[in-house]
Design a protein around this motif. Sequence first.
Motif, PDB file in Angstrom:
ATOM      1  N   ARG A  93      68.638  22.007   4.658  1.00  0.00           N
ATOM      2  CA  ARG A  93      69.880  22.779   4.637  1.00  0.00           C
ATOM      3  C   ARG A  93      70.782  22.291   5.748  1.00  0.00           C
ATOM      4  O   ARG A  93      70.318  21.754   6.740  1.00  0.00           O
ATOM      5  CB  ARG A  93      69.556  24.256   4.829  1.00  0.00           C
ATOM      6  N   GLU A  94      72.035  22.528   5.587  1.00  0.00           N
ATOM      7  CA  GLU A  94      72.985  22.146   6.631  1.00  0.00           C
ATOM      8  C   GLU A  94      73.189  23.316   7.585  1.00  0.00           C
ATOM      9  O   GLU A  94      73.198  24.483   7.174  1.00  0.00           O
ATOM     10  CB  GLU A  94      74.326  21.780   6.003  1.00  0.00           C
ATOM     11  N   ALA A  95      73.353  23.010   8.856  1.00  0.00           N
ATOM     12  CA  ALA A  95      73.588  24.076   9.822  1.00  0.00           C
ATOM     13  C   ALA A  95      74.365  23.520  11.005  1.00  0.00           C
ATOM     14  O   ALA A  95      74.211  22.345  11.358  1.00  0.00           O
ATOM     15  CB  ALA A  95      72.252  24.649  10.297  1.00  0.00           C
ATOM     16  N   ARG A  96      75.174  24.363  11.615  1.00  0.00           N
ATOM     17  CA  ARG A  96      75.926  23.951  12.795  1.00  0.00           C
ATOM     18  C   ARG A  96      74.982  23.900  14.001  1.00  0.00           C
ATOM     19  O   ARG A  96      74.068  24.721  14.133  1.00  0.00           O
ATOM     20  CB  ARG A  96      77.057  24.930  13.104  1.00  0.00           C
ATOM     21  N   ALA A  97      75.232  22.948  14.869  1.00  0.00           N
ATOM     22  CA  ALA A  97      74.410  22.840  16.082  1.00  0.00           C
ATOM     23  C   ALA A  97      75.231  22.188  17.182  1.00  0.00           C
ATOM     24  O   ALA A  97      76.158  21.418  16.900  1.00  0.00           O
ATOM     25  CB  ALA A  97      73.164  22.004  15.809  1.00  0.00           C
ATOM     26  N   VAL A  98      74.903  22.507  18.420  1.00  0.00           N
ATOM     27  CA  VAL A  98      75.458  21.770  19.561  1.00  0.00           C
ATOM     28  C   VAL A  98      74.633  20.495  19.691  1.00  0.00           C
ATOM     29  O   VAL A  98      73.396  20.559  19.706  1.00  0.00           O
ATOM     30  CB  VAL A  98      75.363  22.583  20.865  1.00  0.00           C
ATOM     31  N   VAL A  99      75.294  19.355  19.756  1.00  0.00           N
ATOM     32  CA  VAL A  99      74.579  18.086  19.895  1.00  0.00           C
ATOM     33  C   VAL A  99      75.026  17.397  21.187  1.00  0.00           C
ATOM     34  O   VAL A  99      76.225  17.330  21.472  1.00  0.00           O
ATOM     35  CB  VAL A  99      74.844  17.163  18.685  1.00  0.00           C
ATOM     36  N   GLY A 144      66.433  22.106  21.108  1.00  0.00           N
ATOM     37  CA  GLY A 144      66.699  22.467  19.719  1.00  0.00           C
ATOM     38  C   GLY A 144      67.182  23.880  19.465  1.00  0.00           C
ATOM     39  O   GLY A 144      67.373  24.265  18.312  1.00  0.00           O
ATOM     40  N   ALA A 145      67.382  24.675  20.525  1.00  0.00           N
ATOM     41  CA  ALA A 145      67.697  26.091  20.302  1.00  0.00           C
ATOM     42  C   ALA A 145      69.160  26.350  19.958  1.00  0.00           C
ATOM     43  O   ALA A 145      69.473  27.341  19.309  1.00  0.00           O
ATOM     44  CB  ALA A 145      67.307  26.914  21.536  1.00  0.00           C
ATOM     45  N   TRP A 146      70.055  25.461  20.377  1.00  0.00           N
ATOM     46  CA  TRP A 146      71.491  25.769  20.224  1.00  0.00           C
ATOM     47  C   TRP A 146      71.992  25.375  18.841  1.00  0.00           C
ATOM     48  O   TRP A 146      72.780  24.433  18.685  1.00  0.00           O
ATOM     49  CB  TRP A 146      72.296  25.045  21.306  1.00  0.00           C
ATOM     50  N   ALA A 147      71.561  26.113  17.853  1.00  0.00           N
ATOM     51  CA  ALA A 147      71.886  25.768  16.475  1.00  0.00           C
ATOM     52  C   ALA A 147      71.780  27.009  15.604  1.00  0.00           C
ATOM     53  O   ALA A 147      71.194  28.016  16.013  1.00  0.00           O
ATOM     54  CB  ALA A 147      70.901  24.702  15.988  1.00  0.00           C
ATOM     55  N   GLU A 148      72.324  26.928  14.408  1.00  0.00           N
ATOM     56  CA  GLU A 148      72.207  28.067  13.483  1.00  0.00           C
ATOM     57  C   GLU A 148      70.783  28.205  12.960  1.00  0.00           C
ATOM     58  O   GLU A 148      70.325  29.305  12.672  1.00  0.00           O
ATOM     59  CB  GLU A 148      73.165  27.874  12.295  1.00  0.00           C
ATOM     60  N   LEU A 149      70.120  27.077  12.805  1.00  0.00           N
ATOM     61  CA  LEU A 149      68.736  27.082  12.329  1.00  0.00           C
ATOM     62  C   LEU A 149      67.879  26.244  13.283  1.00  0.00           C
ATOM     63  O   LEU A 149      68.321  25.186  13.751  1.00  0.00           O
ATOM     64  CB  LEU A 149      68.643  26.472  10.920  1.00  0.00           C
ATOM     65  N   ALA A 150      66.677  26.712  13.542  1.00  0.00           N
ATOM     66  CA  ALA A 150      65.805  25.948  14.438  1.00  0.00           C
ATOM     67  C   ALA A 150      64.354  26.110  14.020  1.00  0.00           C
ATOM     68  O   ALA A 150      63.924  27.216  13.674  1.00  0.00           O
ATOM     69  CB  ALA A 150      65.977  26.428  15.876  1.00  0.00           C
ATOM     70  N   CYS A 151      63.611  25.006  14.030  1.00  0.00           N
ATOM     71  CA  CYS A 151      62.169  25.068  13.765  1.00  0.00           C
ATOM     72  C   CYS A 151      61.425  25.122  15.095  1.00  0.00           C
ATOM     73  O   CYS A 151      61.716  24.348  16.010  1.00  0.00           O
ATOM     74  CB  CYS A 151      61.709  23.826  13.005  1.00  0.00           C
ATOM     75  N   VAL A 152      60.461  26.017  15.188  1.00  0.00           N
ATOM     76  CA  VAL A 152      59.725  26.197  16.440  1.00  0.00           C
ATOM     77  C   VAL A 152      58.233  26.286  16.136  1.00  0.00           C
ATOM     78  O   VAL A 152      57.850  26.965  15.174  1.00  0.00           O
ATOM     79  CB  VAL A 152      60.148  27.515  17.153  1.00  0.00           C
ATOM     80  N   PRO A 153      57.371  25.617  16.931  1.00  0.00           N
ATOM     81  CA  PRO A 153      55.927  25.808  16.770  1.00  0.00           C
ATOM     82  C   PRO A 153      55.584  27.296  16.911  1.00  0.00           C
ATOM     83  O   PRO A 153      56.098  27.956  17.825  1.00  0.00           O
ATOM     84  CB  PRO A 153      55.315  24.986  17.913  1.00  0.00           C
TER      85      PRO A 153
END
Lengths: 420, 420
Positions: B42-48, B135-144
């Motif tokens: 999916r597409e999501a906004r993120a700070v890069v 990876g936290a500064w985004a609309e979607l994030a995968c985390v262990p």
Amino acid sequence: MASEPGEPETALMIENNTKGLGPNVVAAVESEQASGGGAGEREARAVVLTGFGALSKLRVMKRSVPAPRRGEVLLCVKACGMNFLDLMVRQGNMENPPRTPIIPGFECSGLVEMLGEGVENFQVGAGVMAVMCYGAWAELACVPVENVFPLPPGMSFTDGAAFPVSFLTAYLLLFDIGRLREGMSVLVHSAGGGVGQAVAQLCATVPGVTLFGTASSSKHETIRGSVLHLIDRNADYVTEVKKISPEGVDIVLDCLCGEHTAKGLSLLKPMGTCILYGSSNMVTGETKSFFSFAKSWWQVEKVNPLRLYEENKCLAGFQLLPLLSRPDGARRVRDTMARLTHLYSKGVIRPRIDSVWALEEVKEAMQRIHDRGNVGKILLEPEKAPIPLMASDSTDTSEACDEEGEEDESECKEREPFIH
Amino acid sequence: MASEPGEPETALMIENNTKGLGPNVVAAVESEQASGGGAGEREARAVVLTGFGALSKLRVMKRSVPAPRRGEVLLCVKACGMNFLDLMVRQGNMENPPRTPIIPGFECSGLVEMLGEGVENFQVGAGVMAVMCYGAWAELACVPVENVFPLPPGMSFTDGAAFPVSFLTAYLLLFDIGRLREGMSVLVHSAGGGVGQAVAQLCATVPGVTLFGTASSSKHETIRGSVLHLIDRNADYVTEVKKISPEGVDIVLDCLCGEHTAKGLSLLKPMGTCILYGSSNMVTGETKSFFSFAKSWWQVEKVNPLRLYEENKCLAGFQLLPLLSRPDGARRVRDTMARLTHLYSKGVIRPRIDSVWALEEVKEAMQRIHDRGNVGKILLEPEKAPIPLMASDSTDTSEACDEEGEEDESECKEREPFIH
């Protein structure tokens, strides 16, 4: 005991500057200078360090012992503990050595003989053990009451003299500084010594703790039951530990100092703690004292705090004795002693005794610690008669064994110690 | 958001070496390179962060987000925390900086959106908070899943995003490393920051703890209630602390590094602990990055372990994030989080929020941390719309404020943040 020929008389002169000594030591030593001795003073045998240097600086002499001061307890000493630190004191091998002459010794057990003013929590005749800043190696010793502890039921004087320094040190190292908890791993050097054996017993009280220990190969058979992974003290222990635990250990207890501190740090897991609690590597020969100390100071690799930050590690130093003279430190020692006597009463811990010696055998006893010959504690007993010497022995059996062939050249006499 | 003129295209090239990044970050960034995008993406906004350096290296972009891998949870992020460490990451001001481009951010809160294989202890739709390695500064994030924690009852997403890093750090510093107990004294630098305010609240849970704190004078009125002895950050705090407590303190929490570590050690009581947990003094300008880091490394006064031994002191370093990727570290973090959420549920602790910003306002938000303008946490909210700029503002409001007048010369625009 007469002074030896050739010993400069100045070694016995008392200096007025007694900064850093407990009042008991100062009083006992000063009283010798007084012409008649005050009211309530008594004579007692004591080991006296007449100056820093070789074993020959240790004498047994009769000293006048004053009545206990306010807040002190006079003890009739039944047994005293010897620690590696006593060797360093003898050599003057420390940053702020005390002024000599001094009665060495940091721990003893005995009976309460007399109470100073204001002491209410002990009764004359009670069996006690004590830690103190010098003065323990004598028939009578005055100790500040904060540092005196009742012997728990069933504890002998021998156990009482072997208990305080080793177990207090081991407990504070493991639990207060190292934060030992279930499943952790610990590396202890000199695993056969008094502190090493106390560490082993305390580690066994926490489930799943893995203990690594270095010791002379000759001791391995004796202490195998107390240390899971024994490593020869001359082996490359960093490699040996990593073979078994590639990630390293959680706590390193370092009584060696010098290059070992950097090795210890390198062996730590993240969140691990390396604790320097002695510097026995500074003691090599008999008399090198300050030079050896200064050299070691510079040889120790300095640590960049940012390295600790990047590696999530902790480097600590610990000495028991400075705590005694501080109110918060003495309180911490008392709290810890309460926990330890509880563990002793439950039969969970018990000091390991290497050997018991007469005051007059102090040189032989100290040589045994110097040679790392002991497994567990070495004790002195004021009431014990020395083992008669063989006809071929000189009166100065214990001199030297200085592996670097300095000042004292006579050979060290091996003699089986009296095992308690 | 278009890339700026003059920005080298290579900054956006994805390097294959992604060592040290969490799988989620690698996947999210790599997925941009793929032509079509995989199933479930999916597409999501993120700070890069497109490269190390000034604020201009931060962009908000749309990224493809893959489905969660085995053991991961995909979160719909509601709020993210900003920490001083994020500034250091932006500058590449650390020993092993990650490869760019990367999505920054170490903590967030949100709703569980999808479960990776093998995840059983969370349900889709559950409110959670998480700590993570980028990876936290985004609309979607995968985390262990090990680093995801249920929001305790009554905790908002805002509190959830502000909670993990500051309170975990404060708790582990005070209790695991510093061994805080009744009656002790603590000195914390940057007392107005996220960790500083968490330290203040946790200290208040232990009877008789005395807290000293340094902070800019401008913050004193706001935080006076939380810190007993407030000291101006430009004052000679060693003298100020000793005026009140001549013996020093038991714990020094040092996030400044450099000369402050030696000062912190000098302020310790025996058995005290100085913990270096940040190096914010390394961040001066915008872009000095590695040079600044190397300079600080050499400027830090190295410590002789024998000094720690003689003074009975402890020097430690602490970083939270390396713990997350180790099984024992992650376990420790989980245990600590359980204690912290319990304290939160009882109303004993509560994160202090400074301000909440849109993803597109990340530069302004980061400038506020750089200027030490915040009291408490700065947060980003993916669903928040940026405050419209005034006509006179450029699209690059936040550049620079580099007090040493390097690269970025434009003036920093002051703007009242939206207070949550």
